[in-house]
Design a protein around this motif. Structure first.
Motif, PDB file in Angstrom:
ATOM      1  N   ALA A  19       1.783   4.368  -3.074  1.00 23.69           N
ATOM      2  CA  ALA A  19       1.453   5.726  -2.721  1.00 23.69           C
ATOM      3  C   ALA A  19       1.853   6.689  -3.830  1.00 23.69           C
ATOM      4  O   ALA A  19       1.797   7.759  -4.180  1.00 23.69           O
ATOM      5  CB  ALA A  19       1.760   6.441  -1.362  1.00 23.69           C
ATOM      6  N   GLU A  78      -5.822   2.558   1.362  1.00 25.22           N
ATOM      7  CA  GLU A  78      -5.706   3.897   0.827  1.00 25.22           C
ATOM      8  C   GLU A  78      -5.385   3.848  -0.628  1.00 25.22           C
ATOM      9  O   GLU A  78      -5.943   4.675  -1.456  1.00 25.22           O
ATOM     10  CB  GLU A  78      -4.831   5.002   1.517  1.00 25.22           C
ATOM     11  CG  GLU A  78      -4.941   6.429   0.991  1.00 25.22           C
ATOM     12  CD  GLU A  78      -3.932   7.111   1.841  1.00 25.22           C
ATOM     13  OE1 GLU A  78      -3.300   6.906   2.833  1.00 25.22           O
ATOM     14  OE2 GLU A  78      -3.789   8.433   1.286  1.00 25.22           O
ATOM     15  N   HIS A  79      -4.445   3.105  -0.928  1.00 38.69           N
ATOM     16  CA  HIS A  79      -3.784   2.921  -2.350  1.00 38.69           C
ATOM     17  C   HIS A  79      -4.171   1.610  -3.099  1.00 38.69           C
ATOM     18  O   HIS A  79      -4.175   1.647  -4.393  1.00 38.69           O
ATOM     19  CB  HIS A  79      -2.374   3.315  -2.277  1.00 38.69           C
ATOM     20  CG  HIS A  79      -1.949   4.373  -1.614  1.00 38.69           C
ATOM     21  ND1 HIS A  79      -2.190   5.832  -2.085  1.00 38.69           N
ATOM     22  CD2 HIS A  79      -1.428   4.681  -0.254  1.00 38.69           C
ATOM     23  CE1 HIS A  79      -1.820   6.579  -1.105  1.00 38.69           C
ATOM     24  NE2 HIS A  79      -1.428   5.991  -0.184  1.00 38.69           N
ATOM     25  N   ASP A 109       0.879  -1.202   0.024  1.00 37.76           N
ATOM     26  CA  ASP A 109      -0.022  -0.228  -0.073  1.00 37.76           C
ATOM     27  C   ASP A 109       1.021   1.363   0.154  1.00 37.76           C
ATOM     28  O   ASP A 109       0.453   2.323  -0.795  1.00 37.76           O
ATOM     29  CB  ASP A 109      -0.962   0.029   1.136  1.00 37.76           C
ATOM     30  CG  ASP A 109      -1.973   1.041   1.077  1.00 37.76           C
ATOM     31  OD1 ASP A 109      -2.717   0.950   0.180  1.00 37.76           O
ATOM     32  OD2 ASP A 109      -2.220   1.811   2.138  1.00 37.76           O
ATOM     33  N   ARG A 140      -5.834   7.560 -10.597  1.00 38.30           N
ATOM     34  CA  ARG A 140      -4.277   7.545 -10.328  1.00 38.30           C
ATOM     35  C   ARG A 140      -3.313   7.878 -11.621  1.00 38.30           C
ATOM     36  O   ARG A 140      -2.340   7.724 -11.782  1.00 38.30           O
ATOM     37  CB  ARG A 140      -4.048   5.554 -10.027  1.00 38.30           C
ATOM     38  CG  ARG A 140      -4.638   5.408  -8.590  1.00 38.30           C
ATOM     39  CD  ARG A 140      -4.217   4.139  -8.240  1.00 38.30           C
ATOM     40  NE  ARG A 140      -2.934   3.447  -8.418  1.00 38.30           N
ATOM     41  CZ  ARG A 140      -2.108   3.529  -7.322  1.00 38.30           C
ATOM     42  NH1 ARG A 140      -2.317   4.378  -6.340  1.00 38.30           N
ATOM     43  NH2 ARG A 140      -0.874   2.873  -7.440  1.00 38.30           N
ATOM     44  N   TYR A 142      -5.709   1.101  -6.731  1.00 42.29           N
ATOM     45  CA  TYR A 142      -4.869   0.478  -7.630  1.00 42.29           C
ATOM     46  C   TYR A 142      -5.390  -0.857  -8.324  1.00 42.29           C
ATOM     47  O   TYR A 142      -5.326  -1.028  -9.565  1.00 42.29           O
ATOM     48  CB  TYR A 142      -3.673   0.104  -6.704  1.00 42.29           C
ATOM     49  CG  TYR A 142      -2.845  -1.009  -7.235  1.00 42.29           C
ATOM     50  CD1 TYR A 142      -1.780  -0.912  -8.386  1.00 42.29           C
ATOM     51  CD2 TYR A 142      -2.883  -2.144  -6.977  1.00 42.29           C
ATOM     52  CE1 TYR A 142      -0.995  -1.867  -8.774  1.00 42.29           C
ATOM     53  CE2 TYR A 142      -2.187  -3.441  -7.326  1.00 42.29           C
ATOM     54  CZ  TYR A 142      -1.310  -3.148  -8.383  1.00 42.29           C
ATOM     55  OH  TYR A 142      -0.305  -4.157  -8.579  1.00 42.29           O
ATOM     56  N   ARG A 166       2.519   4.176  -9.533  1.00 43.83           N
ATOM     57  CA  ARG A 166       1.140   3.739 -10.186  1.00 43.83           C
ATOM     58  C   ARG A 166       0.871   2.353 -10.157  1.00 43.83           C
ATOM     59  O   ARG A 166       0.006   1.866  -9.740  1.00 43.83           O
ATOM     60  CB  ARG A 166       0.750   4.607 -11.505  1.00 43.83           C
ATOM     61  CG  ARG A 166      -0.491   3.996 -12.324  1.00 43.83           C
ATOM     62  CD  ARG A 166      -1.020   4.859 -13.323  1.00 43.83           C
ATOM     63  NE  ARG A 166      -2.123   4.461 -13.904  1.00 43.83           N
ATOM     64  CZ  ARG A 166      -2.715   4.711 -14.799  1.00 43.83           C
ATOM     65  NH1 ARG A 166      -2.172   5.822 -15.475  1.00 43.83           N
ATOM     66  NH2 ARG A 166      -3.884   4.617 -15.207  1.00 43.83           N
TER      67      ARG A 166
END
Ligand SMILES: N[C@@H](CCC(=O)N[C@@H](CS)C(=O)NCC(=O)O)C(=O)O
Length: 611
Positions: free
Chosen positions: A512, A555-556, A508, A606, A560, A515
């Protein structure tokens, strides 16, 4: 060890005060009672007033035994059962429950010493299944079904041979080459460890003892160890001497000083002569191994081309889940020319719910191989014979079950029947059934064919890094979720869960600022991770207890996942109901969860992340 012979017995016997036993009104159960010590025990207990249920494979011998009881107070009731089969052991315990039979004494006596390594139809080494696992299952089942009275006695018949070996879980089913005497000694060591475990677990309610009878002349010893038997024949004890301590234990229920002790000639002794035998595996590890063998984690398998519904064990001694290696590893486009990279020759058998098969489905889509490699899917959930096709026969090979595809490739195939399978329609065989290989092949093998995408997800300069990250993600995430879901011990689950979420946290963070895992371009590692992530909230979070948090709470990782999902061709490959079907649909009644509501198409925002 002269005291193990009849000399020791005769000398000790002079000092014993209890000479006769009374078991009037008691109900006994003795395994392996058709010959030797078990037979003698059954007769002595019945003649001392007990109703003795005896279990063995040989009906004729058991019936003879029934007729040999001389007292009118007791009797023998025989049951012909193969104790090497856990299914039979389970049915026996249920039979007693259904007929309201509860026991005062259980003697786990059967001891099979074999000269060759053989396996039961359930895939277990026969001696181990009979001597250790069968007794474990029988005792545990009787306890859980209320088949052992409060204050009852369980006697485990070990052997002096166990003094020579430490507890070695990995060798319980024999080594290569197979040494029957050594393997038997290991079973007998395991019985001692198991007895200690039972004493500590159920000791308040049941009197557990383990004993060894000394060197006794029995048909079993004569067949399995003819030289030992011939050399010592005049010194061996008779079965009556061998049975004595068991009868005495059942009658007097003596106090035991130390849970690990073993009884011999009416006295308790240490289970170790040699310090080396103290260094073995722990009894907790043994119990977790035995437990893992009694819990099916998957479907059956082929043995010599025939389907067997019983599952082969695939856990380590500590309860960790191990995924077996794939047996077909040929390569399309390899220089030997056996499997040339041409159109309309290869076919994929998949299950779109399966994360491994899914890799192949995904690559077929993103590499635009739909016109090159054909595809058919199994029904979502596996049935009694594993993967099967929904509207049989499946058109390519006219089969109903995937196991027929394997036995078509190799009529003597032994092993698991897994998806994906890459089939060669020309030579009628399986090219490869390892998804990691299949996606590598798809990445480049067909690139010369018109319409195939040229994108390289395994670029040469990054191969080492890709391999390294693949390994971490495989262990902790792809297979990590299975390690959580299939763990057979709390510690195995805890470890898998911690590794999974630690790795997800790191990924994760990595995402951040990038990509994709390696920057601006998607690589194989992204696709391998995606295969698991896309299933996470649908199945692993709940079904496999991977529930520290949902994927959609990262969060990411969550944007993704959506980013990859929205790349051309991908969305069509994600079959939510197949994913739910494979994880939730197999058992009865096969109810699929409605939720959770996930929107893979929501904007991922993203595009602006660049390295
Ligand atoms: N190493 C194989 C593993 C494939 C695999 O385990 N597939 C599962 C379905 S998700 C399966 O077919 N399991 C049946 C079994 O193990 O008996 C691969 O990645 O291709």
């Amino acid at each position: 060890m002269p005291s193990f012979t009849r000399v020791g017995y005769c000398l000790r016997k002079l000092t014993w005060s209890t000479r006769s036993f009374n078991f009037g009104g008691q109900t006994w159960l003795i395994t392996g009672a058709s010959t030797g010590i078990g037979r003698q025990l059954a007769l002595s207990a019945a003649n001392a007033g007990a109703t003795v249920h005896v279990v063995a494979r040989n009906t004729e011998k058991l019936q003879q035994l029934e007729a040999e009881v001389t007292s009118t107070r007791g009797s023998i009731i025989s049951h012909t059962v193969d104790l090497s089969l856990m299914a039979s052991v389970g049915s026996l315990a249920t039979y007693f429950e259904n007929n309201g039979i509860v026991f005062d004494v259980l003697v786990n006596n059967v001891g099979l010493m074999l000269n060759e390594q053989t396996r039961t139809s359930e895939g277990l080494e026969t001696g181990f299944a009979t001597n250790v696992l069968g007794h474990y299952v029988l005792t545990e089942q009787l306890i859980s079904l209320g088949g052992l009275k409060s204050g009852s006695t369980v006697i485990n018949m070990s052997s002096g041979g166990m003094y020579n070996v430490a507890l070695d879980i990995n060798a319980l089913q024999g080594d290569h080459p197979y040494d029957g005497t050594l393997t038997y000694a290991r079973h007998k060591r395991a019985q001692v460890a198991l007895n200690e475990h039972w004493r500590q677990t159920y000791g308040e309610m049941i009197n557990f003892y383990t004993m060894h009878p000394g060197w006794v002349s029995t048909p079993g010893v004569a067949t399995a160890m003819p030289e030992f038997h011939a050399a010592l024949s005049r010194l061996l004890r008779d079965p009556e001497a061998g049975a004595d301590t068991a009868l005495w234990l059942a009658f007097t229920k003596p106090e035991q000083r130390d849970a690990q002790n073993i009884w011999f000639d009416r006295a308790q002794r240490s289970p170790h002569f040699f310090s080396g035998t103290r260094q073995g595996d722990s009894k907790a590890a043994l119990v977790s191994y035995l437990q893992s063998l009694t819990q099916r984690t998957s479907m059956g398998q082929l043995i010599q081309g025939q389907w067997h519904a019983e599952d082969l064990p695939r856990h380590q001694a500590d309860g960790k889940f191990e995924r077996p290696n794939s047996p077909f590893r040929h390569w399309i486009g390899a220089p030997d020319g056996r499997f040339p990279a041409v159109k309309d020759r290869y076919h994929l058998f998949v299950n779109p719910g399966c994360p491994w098969a899914y890799r192949a489905i995904l690559y077929r889509a993103i590499k635009n191989l739909g016109h090159v490699v054909s595809l058919s899917s199994t029904a979502a959930a596996a049935g009694d014979q594993g993967w099967h096709f929904d509207n049989p026969p499946e058109p390519l090979l006219q089969t109903t079950h995937l196991h027929e595809v394997y036995s078509r490739a190799d009529p003597a195939f032994t092993g698991r029947v897994t998806v994906p399978v890459l089939w060669d329609t020309h030579s009628n065989t399986i090219v490869n059934n390892e998804s990691a290989d299949i996606i590598r092949m798809f990445n480049e093998a067909f690139n010369a064919i018109e319409g195939v995408s040229q994108t390289d997800y395994f670029p040469a300069p990054q191969r080492a890094e890709i391999e390294a990250l693949n390994q971490v993600i495989y262990a902790d995430v792809n297979n990590g979720v299975y390690r959580c879901g299939f763990a057979q011990s709390q510690s195995a689950y805890d470890e898998a869960y911690d590794n999974l979420f630690n790795t997800l946290d790191q990924l994760d963070e990595r995402l951040a600022t990038r990509r994709y895992l390696f920057g601006d371009d998607v690589t194989e590692t992204d696709w391998r991770l995606f295969s698991t992530l896309v299933r996470f909230d649908l199945a692993y979070y709940s079904r496999f207890k991977c529930n520290r948090n949902l994927l959609s709470e990262f969060e990411h990782l969550w944007p993704y996942t959506r980013d990859l999902y929205q790349l051309p061709g991908v969305a069509d490959t994600v079959d939510v109901s197949a994913i739910k079907g494979i994880y939730y649909g197999a058992g009865k009644p096969g109810i699929l969860p409605k939720g959770p509501a996930l929107d893979f198409s929501a904007p991922h925002n993203r595009d602006d992340i660049h390295v």
